[in-house]
Design an enzyme around this catalytic site. Structure first.
Site, PDB file in Angstrom:
ATOM      1  N   LEU A 290      42.222  50.730  46.392  1.00 36.95           N
ATOM      2  CA  LEU A 290      41.712  49.364  46.387  1.00 36.95           C
ATOM      3  C   LEU A 290      41.880  48.694  45.037  1.00 36.95           C
ATOM      4  O   LEU A 290      41.766  49.347  43.993  1.00 36.95           O
ATOM      5  CB  LEU A 290      40.210  49.372  46.692  1.00 36.95           C
ATOM      6  N   CYS A 291      42.086  47.402  45.074  1.00 37.31           N
ATOM      7  CA  CYS A 291      42.040  46.571  43.884  1.00 37.31           C
ATOM      8  C   CYS A 291      40.744  45.772  43.993  1.00 37.31           C
ATOM      9  O   CYS A 291      40.683  44.743  44.664  1.00 37.31           O
ATOM     10  CB  CYS A 291      43.257  45.654  43.831  1.00 37.31           C
ATOM     11  N   LEU A 292      39.686  46.294  43.378  1.00 32.40           N
ATOM     12  CA  LEU A 292      38.356  45.690  43.458  1.00 32.40           C
ATOM     13  C   LEU A 292      37.729  45.758  42.081  1.00 32.40           C
ATOM     14  O   LEU A 292      37.615  46.847  41.501  1.00 32.40           O
ATOM     15  CB  LEU A 292      37.500  46.434  44.492  1.00 32.40           C
TER      16      LEU A 292
END
Length: 151
Positions: A87-89
């Site tokens: 994830l890109c969070l």
């Protein structure tokens, strides 16, 4: 061996059992509190509705001072999910706080499903469709939801 990270994870697990957030569940794998299996149910009234998305969370001894590594096991079509499931969070990177627990991480991911950050895409195709062709984006997401039932 009891470490601060392991004690904290046991508290997180207890909270997940006694006060679970809606639409998410998680627990450590047998014999290893540092690795958790999690499930996020797609939020109602979104293209992800009724999806059952599996994730794995890997914690290091520096937790909660360092965020867990979180990865979707279920195939995802989302602007902020890489092809390998990572994830890109922001809260899993530069905006991490030791006050976040497993429940907070999972509810943030659940919220991200319907509110992607297209300014920082991990999946450029999904990001472009989300911005420019919402109908096709929704179609692709619904296909992902159907596949999630088979996982």
């Amino acid at each position: 061996m009891s470490t601060a990270a392991r004690r904290r994870l046991m508290r997180d697990f207890k909270r997940m059992q006694t006060d679970p957030p809606a639409g998410v569940s998680a627990s450590p794998i047998p014999d290893n509190v540092m690795t958790w299996n999690a499930v996020i149910i797609g939020p109602a009234d979104t293209p992800f509705e009724d999806g059952t998305f599996r994730l794995v969370m890997q914690f290091e001894e520096q937790y909660p001072n360092k965020p867990p590594q979180v990865k979707f096991i279920s195939q995802m079509f989302h602007p902020n999910v890489y092809a390998n499931g990572e994830l890109c969070l922001d809260i899993l990177q530069n905006r991490w706080s030791p006050t976040y627990d497993v429940a907070a991480v999972l509810t943030s991911i659940q919220s991200l499903l319907n509110d992607p950050n297209t300014g920082s895409p991990a999946n450029v195709e999904a990001s472009n469709l989300y911005k420019d062709n919402r109908r096709e984006y929704i179609k692709r997401v619904r296909e992902t939801v159907e596949r999630s039932w088979e996982d």
